[in-house]
Write an enzyme that holds these catalytic residues in place. Structure first.
Site, PDB file in Angstrom:
ATOM      1  CD  GLU A 178     -22.139  64.007  66.781  1.00  0.00           C
ATOM      2  OE1 GLU A 178     -22.889  64.550  65.892  1.00  0.00           O
ATOM      3  OE2 GLU A 178     -22.175  64.464  67.832  1.00  0.00           O
ATOM      4  CG  ASP A 221     -23.954  71.169  67.751  1.00  0.00           C
ATOM      5  OD1 ASP A 221     -23.825  72.447  67.698  1.00  0.00           O
ATOM      6  OD2 ASP A 221     -24.243  70.344  66.820  1.00  0.00           O
TER       7      ASP A 221
END
Length: 320
Positions: free
Chosen positions: A150, A162
């Protein structure tokens, strides 16, 4: 299983493996992860399932049951766009350890609702590839791989929370994670035995991390840490003295991060003491700090929090 049926229909064979990863809600510890701080997320019942078979020719074929049309076929990582970047980013970070894959995705995490659908997607795909190629990655290494995908491929400068929550959370627990050392332990979170429940409200005010505001907040925190001469805002021990040296947005962001870390530790103390009914005040304080100091709330979120508290909730706050 629906995703397996879709895989067979699209690719003419059964998948080599199927992995599921959950989304998450962060009980407390918001915007502390990329400041090397503390977080306390827990997994939600919704998640992402990935059916995967490896390929040896470098080709990537992707099918999502939440997207229309035929599978997307790519000969290189550079061809990925949109949601496919989260999947292809995982393969790109694995480098020559993998060589293409046929992948089908199914998920019921509402996208844009702050429940970490992208992290669940990354962890599900990475776990499947780890299984298929016998890579020997631990759950935390899978989480770090998803974060790197990411950060470096998608271009979203997220912290580790996350992906770690998706990879490491246990049912009936919240995950206490030190985002610097990556030390973690699952803390029992048994609300029902205290006559309580958790209500997750989707305000339908969707967010998109890539809109620049997330990166702006992170840059403000890093700038404040440099001015204060500390590696990260987590290292501030004298908040009053630190605030005297800062102005404007950097001052407000620092106040939130430091006090939010304290709230995480205080909430864990209450859980360990069995004072579950007392955690609401910390949730309320977290929301006010996110609204006024970090300035990431919205009118819809504020109304939802106010209505929940007025309706009898012990505490409420925005998350995501």
């Amino acid at each position: 299983m629906r995703v397996v049926e879709a895989f067979r229909a699209a690719y003419g064979a059964s998948p080599g493996t199927v992995w599921h990863a959950p989304g998450r809600v962060n009980l407390i510890g918001e915007h502390t992860d990329y400041n090397d701080g503390f977080v306390l997320p827990f997994a939600v019942p919704w998640g992402v399932t990935a059916a995967v078979t490896p390929r040896s020719d470098g080709t990537i074929r992707l099918l999502s049951l939440q997207a229309t049309g035929d599978p997307v076929t790519m000969a290189s990582h550079d061809e990925s766009t949109g949601w496919t970047r989260y999947v292809v980013g995982v393969l790109a970070m694995l480098g020559d350890r993998v060589s293409g894959a046929d992948i089908a995705i199914d998920g019921d995490v509402p996208r844009g609702a702050g429940l970490s659908s992208s992290a669940a997607l990354e962890v599900a795909v990475a776990s499947a590839l780890n299984d298929l190629h016998d890579l020997g990655m631990t759950p935390m290494e899978i989480a770090l791989l998803g974060q790197k995908a990411e950060n470096d491929f998608v271009g979203m400068p997220c912290g580790i929370m996350d992906q770690a929550a998706s990879a490491l959370c246990e049912e009936g627990h919240a995950l206490f994670l030190d985002c610097r050392s990556l030390a973690s332990r699952n803390i029992p979170l048994d609300l029902a035995s205290h006559g309580l429940g958790m209500l997750i409200i989707d305000t339908q005010a969707h967010h998109a991390h890539a809109d620049g505001e997330y990166a702006k907040r992170r840059a403000e925190c890093e700038s404040a840490a440099r001015k204060l001469g500390v590696p990260a805002l987590r290292d501030i021990t004298d908040l009053s003295a630190a605030l005297e040296r800062l102005q404007g947005d950097e001052r407000k962001r620092t106040m939130h991060v430091v006090t939010e870390n304290h709230r995480v530790e205080a909430l864990i103390g209450l859980l360990r003491a069995g004072a579950v009914t007392e955690i609401g005040a910390l949730l309320n304080a977290s929301h006010l700090s996110l609204r006024d100091q970090y300035e990431v709330s919205s009118p819809e979120l504020d109304v939802a929090v106010e209505a929940a508290v007025k309706g009898g909730a012990r505490g409420a706050r925005m998350t995501g």
